[in-house]
Scaffold this motif. Structure first.
Motif, PDB file in Angstrom:
ATOM      1  N   ALA A  34       0.814  -1.217   0.000  1.00  0.00           N
ATOM      2  CA  ALA A  34       0.000   0.000   0.000  1.00  0.00           C
ATOM      3  C   ALA A  34       0.847   1.267   0.000  1.00  0.00           C
ATOM      4  CB  ALA A  34      -0.942  -0.004   1.196  1.00  0.00           C
ATOM      5  N   SER A  35       1.948   1.257   0.717  1.00  0.00           N
ATOM      6  CA  SER A  35       2.799   2.440   0.799  1.00  0.00           C
ATOM      7  C   SER A  35       3.755   2.539  -0.394  1.00  0.00           C
ATOM      8  CB  SER A  35       3.600   2.424   2.105  1.00  0.00           C
ATOM      9  OG  SER A  35       4.465   3.534   2.171  1.00  0.00           O
ATOM     10  N   ALA A  36       4.495   1.468  -0.643  1.00  0.00           N
ATOM     11  CA  ALA A  36       5.518   1.498  -1.690  1.00  0.00           C
ATOM     12  C   ALA A  36       4.924   1.643  -3.086  1.00  0.00           C
ATOM     13  CB  ALA A  36       6.379   0.240  -1.609  1.00  0.00           C
ATOM     14  N   ASP A  37       3.713   1.102  -3.301  1.00  0.00           N
ATOM     15  CA  ASP A  37       3.119   1.104  -4.635  1.00  0.00           C
ATOM     16  C   ASP A  37       2.106   2.219  -4.838  1.00  0.00           C
ATOM     17  OD1 ASP A  37       4.622  -1.172  -5.203  1.00  0.00           O
ATOM     18  OD2 ASP A  37       3.039  -2.522  -4.517  1.00  0.00           O
ATOM     19  N   ALA A  38       1.882   3.048  -3.825  1.00  0.00           N
ATOM     20  CA  ALA A  38       0.863   4.097  -3.926  1.00  0.00           C
ATOM     21  C   ALA A  38       1.165   5.087  -5.039  1.00  0.00           C
ATOM     22  CB  ALA A  38       0.729   4.833  -2.589  1.00  0.00           C
ATOM     23  N   GLU A  39       2.429   5.386  -5.257  1.00  0.00           N
ATOM     24  CA  GLU A  39       2.802   6.380  -6.278  1.00  0.00           C
ATOM     25  C   GLU A  39       2.383   5.912  -7.666  1.00  0.00           C
ATOM     26  OE1 GLU A  39       3.879   9.921  -7.628  1.00  0.00           O
ATOM     27  OE2 GLU A  39       4.167   9.386  -5.519  1.00  0.00           O
ATOM     28  N   VAL A  40       2.727   4.669  -8.015  1.00  0.00           N
ATOM     29  CA  VAL A  40       2.405   4.187  -9.356  1.00  0.00           C
ATOM     30  C   VAL A  40       0.899   3.998  -9.529  1.00  0.00           C
ATOM     31  CG1 VAL A  40       2.727   1.716  -8.819  1.00  0.00           C
ATOM     32  CG2 VAL A  40       3.038   2.544 -11.153  1.00  0.00           C
ATOM     33  N   VAL A  41       0.221   3.491  -8.506  1.00  0.00           N
ATOM     34  CA  VAL A  41      -1.230   3.313  -8.603  1.00  0.00           C
ATOM     35  C   VAL A  41      -1.922   4.676  -8.717  1.00  0.00           C
ATOM     36  CG1 VAL A  41      -3.305   2.466  -7.446  1.00  0.00           C
ATOM     37  CG2 VAL A  41      -1.203   1.101  -7.391  1.00  0.00           C
ATOM     38  N   HIS A  42      -1.468   5.632  -7.929  1.00  0.00           N
ATOM     39  CA  HIS A  42      -2.050   6.978  -8.011  1.00  0.00           C
ATOM     40  C   HIS A  42      -1.859   7.573  -9.399  1.00  0.00           C
ATOM     41  CE1 HIS A  42      -1.731  11.449  -7.527  1.00  0.00           C
ATOM     42  NE2 HIS A  42      -2.909  11.241  -6.993  1.00  0.00           N
ATOM     43  N   ARG A  43      -0.690   7.367  -9.986  1.00  0.00           N
ATOM     44  CA  ARG A  43      -0.413   7.901 -11.320  1.00  0.00           C
ATOM     45  C   ARG A  43      -1.368   7.305 -12.355  1.00  0.00           C
ATOM     46  NH1 ARG A  43       4.593   6.807 -11.402  1.00  0.00           N
ATOM     47  NH2 ARG A  43       4.681   5.011 -12.805  1.00  0.00           N
ATOM     48  N   TRP A  44      -1.602   6.011 -12.274  1.00  0.00           N
ATOM     49  CA  TRP A  44      -2.531   5.366 -13.220  1.00  0.00           C
ATOM     50  C   TRP A  44      -3.966   5.790 -12.964  1.00  0.00           C
ATOM     51  CZ3 TRP A  44      -0.584  -0.342 -12.279  1.00  0.00           C
ATOM     52  CH2 TRP A  44       0.710  -0.488 -12.817  1.00  0.00           C
ATOM     53  N   ALA A  45      -4.380   5.742 -11.690  1.00  0.00           N
ATOM     54  CA  ALA A  45      -5.789   5.932 -11.349  1.00  0.00           C
ATOM     55  C   ALA A  45      -6.247   7.377 -11.492  1.00  0.00           C
ATOM     56  CB  ALA A  45      -6.051   5.447  -9.930  1.00  0.00           C
ATOM     57  N   SER A  46      -5.316   8.327 -11.503  1.00  0.00           N
ATOM     58  CA  SER A  46      -5.696   9.737 -11.583  1.00  0.00           C
ATOM     59  C   SER A  46      -5.851  10.220 -13.027  1.00  0.00           C
ATOM     60  CB  SER A  46      -4.649  10.608 -10.864  1.00  0.00           C
ATOM     61  OG  SER A  46      -3.371  10.467 -11.460  1.00  0.00           O
ATOM     62  N   GLN A  47      -5.545   9.370 -13.994  1.00  0.00           N
ATOM     63  CA  GLN A  47      -5.692   9.762 -15.387  1.00  0.00           C
ATOM     64  C   GLN A  47      -7.151   9.676 -15.820  1.00  0.00           C
ATOM     65  OE1 GLN A  47      -2.993   7.741 -18.016  1.00  0.00           O
ATOM     66  NE2 GLN A  47      -1.186   8.256 -16.811  1.00  0.00           N
ATOM     67  N   GLU A  48      -7.507  10.478 -16.804  1.00  0.00           N
ATOM     68  CA  GLU A  48      -8.881  10.516 -17.287  1.00  0.00           C
ATOM     69  C   GLU A  48      -9.334   9.153 -17.806  1.00  0.00           C
ATOM     70  OE1 GLU A  48     -12.619  11.788 -18.033  1.00  0.00           O
ATOM     71  OE2 GLU A  48     -11.036  12.854 -16.948  1.00  0.00           O
ATOM     72  N   ARG A  49      -8.422   8.392 -18.417  1.00  0.00           N
ATOM     73  CA  ARG A  49      -8.767   7.078 -18.955  1.00  0.00           C
ATOM     74  C   ARG A  49      -9.216   6.105 -17.861  1.00  0.00           C
ATOM     75  NH1 ARG A  49      -4.730   3.447 -17.899  1.00  0.00           N
ATOM     76  NH2 ARG A  49      -5.235   2.035 -19.618  1.00  0.00           N
ATOM     77  N   ALA A  50      -8.844   6.413 -16.614  1.00  0.00           N
ATOM     78  CA  ALA A  50      -9.177   5.528 -15.492  1.00  0.00           C
ATOM     79  C   ALA A  50     -10.325   6.075 -14.656  1.00  0.00           C
ATOM     80  CB  ALA A  50      -7.947   5.322 -14.615  1.00  0.00           C
ATOM     81  N   VAL A  51     -11.138   6.943 -15.246  1.00  0.00           N
ATOM     82  CA  VAL A  51     -12.201   7.590 -14.481  1.00  0.00           C
ATOM     83  C   VAL A  51     -13.137   6.567 -13.838  1.00  0.00           C
ATOM     84  CG1 VAL A  51     -13.703   7.837 -16.516  1.00  0.00           C
ATOM     85  CG2 VAL A  51     -13.988   9.370 -14.559  1.00  0.00           C
ATOM     86  N   PHE A  52     -13.347   5.428 -14.493  1.00  0.00           N
ATOM     87  CA  PHE A  52     -14.274   4.434 -13.941  1.00  0.00           C
ATOM     88  C   PHE A  52     -13.664   3.653 -12.784  1.00  0.00           C
ATOM     89  CE2 PHE A  52     -15.700   4.865 -18.436  1.00  0.00           C
ATOM     90  CZ  PHE A  52     -16.931   5.445 -18.162  1.00  0.00           C
ATOM     91  N   TRP A  53     -12.352   3.826 -12.541  1.00  0.00           N
ATOM     92  CA  TRP A  53     -11.736   3.179 -11.385  1.00  0.00           C
ATOM     93  C   TRP A  53     -12.194   3.836 -10.087  1.00  0.00           C
ATOM     94  CZ3 TRP A  53      -9.603  -1.399 -11.303  1.00  0.00           C
ATOM     95  CH2 TRP A  53      -8.821  -1.793 -10.211  1.00  0.00           C
ATOM     96  N   GLY A  54     -12.625   5.084 -10.187  1.00  0.00           N
ATOM     97  CA  GLY A  54     -13.216   5.750  -9.031  1.00  0.00           C
ATOM     98  C   GLY A  54     -12.255   6.466  -8.114  1.00  0.00           C
ATOM     99  N   MET A  55     -11.012   6.702  -8.585  1.00  0.00           N
ATOM    100  CA  MET A  55     -10.031   7.369  -7.719  1.00  0.00           C
ATOM    101  C   MET A  55      -9.547   8.702  -8.297  1.00  0.00           C
ATOM    102  SD  MET A  55      -7.624   4.339  -6.168  1.00  0.00           S
ATOM    103  CE  MET A  55      -8.325   3.022  -5.160  1.00  0.00           C
ATOM    104  N   ASN A  56     -10.194   9.189  -9.359  1.00  0.00           N
ATOM    105  CA  ASN A  56      -9.830  10.507  -9.883  1.00  0.00           C
ATOM    106  C   ASN A  56     -10.000  11.561  -8.791  1.00  0.00           C
ATOM    107  OD1 ASN A  56     -10.984  10.331 -13.362  1.00  0.00           O
ATOM    108  ND2 ASN A  56      -9.164   9.556 -12.396  1.00  0.00           N
ATOM    109  N   GLY A  57      -9.010  12.426  -8.638  1.00  0.00           N
ATOM    110  CA  GLY A  57      -9.108  13.493  -7.651  1.00  0.00           C
ATOM    111  C   GLY A  57      -8.538  13.152  -6.300  1.00  0.00           C
ATOM    112  N   LEU A  58      -8.192  11.894  -6.071  1.00  0.00           N
ATOM    113  CA  LEU A  58      -7.600  11.514  -4.789  1.00  0.00           C
ATOM    114  C   LEU A  58      -6.103  11.810  -4.777  1.00  0.00           C
ATOM    115  CD1 LEU A  58      -9.260   8.064  -3.952  1.00  0.00           C
ATOM    116  CD2 LEU A  58     -10.058  10.374  -3.422  1.00  0.00           C
ATOM    117  N   THR A  59      -5.569  12.080  -3.598  1.00  0.00           N
ATOM    118  CA  THR A  59      -4.134  12.287  -3.456  1.00  0.00           C
ATOM    119  C   THR A  59      -3.429  10.940  -3.343  1.00  0.00           C
ATOM    120  OG1 THR A  59      -4.180  12.334  -1.044  1.00  0.00           O
ATOM    121  CG2 THR A  59      -4.591  14.426  -2.187  1.00  0.00           C
TER     122      THR A  59
END
Length: 204
Positions: A31-56
């Motif tokens: 959760a800690s070490a991989d948060a950066e890469v997951v955040h980078r993927w999930a914050s993109q417009e293409r991933a809007v249905f993942w439900g994490m757009n706008g999260l830090t």
């Protein structure tokens, strides 16, 4: 430079070599070490249905830290030849709101999939198929499950098409009920259920 995802630091739950694609290792998500890469993927417009757009990044880490406390839900990072390429989440359908929308069978397992963006090289023919194949091997063969259920948003035509190409059979369109708990809030979701049976994915 050493591979931060290599064993023994990161033991894989599954490893698969695909001709022309490389070696895919499925690792328990940190959760800690991989948060950066997951955040980078999930914050993109293409991933809007993942439900994490706008999260830090920290909010993403908190979500997966909470997930790590559950016995019924698990998150994994897929790494291809040392490069993170996808996120796999598995869950027990009877412990999820999807169970209110279809009849759960013994041997069912639910999954959510988020693939990494294509990057500078553009389209990658066969990429999603190879990763989905590795995910199917893990959940159906390693975990010895009979059927996979997915519930992409009905508007996510790309994901639905990808699942159907992979051998999933379309089920009903359903309304997953809103969940409003202290630890988690999920709005109502109109989803296209689809199912992959083990005998279809791995005939014979």
């Amino acid at each position: 430079m050493s591979d931060p995802y290599a064993a023994p630091a990161r033991e894989a739950v599954h490893e698969e070599v695909t001709d022309g694609f490389g070696t895919v290792r499925i690792l328990p998500l940190d959760a800690s070490a991989d948060a950066e890469v997951v955040h980078r993927w999930a914050s993109q417009e293409r991933a809007v249905f993942w439900g994490m757009n706008g999260l830090t990044r920290d909010q993403v880490a908190e979500i997966y830290a909470h997930l790590d406390t559950l016995d019924t839900h698990h998150a994994f990072l897929a790494v291809r030849d040392g490069e993170p390429v996808g996120l796999l989440q598995t869950y027990e359908p009877e412990a999820d709101r999807v169970s209110e929308c279809y009849e759960v069978r013994p041997g069912d397992i639910g999954v959510h999939v988020l693939l990494a963006p294509a990057g500078d090289g553009g389209a990658r023919p066969g990429w999603s198929s190879a990763l989905m194949g590795a995910f199917a091997s893990y959940v159906l063969l390693v975990l010895d499950r009979r059927r996979v259920v997915v519930d992409p948003d009905v508007r996510n035509e790309r994901a639905i098409s990808r699942f159907l190409r992979q051998g999933f059979e379309a089920g009903p369109v359903v309304a997953l009920p809103e969940i409003d708990l202290p630890d988690v809030h999920l709005p109502e979701k109109h989803a296209q259920l689809a199912f992959l049976r083990r005998e279809v994915a791995f005939p014979g």
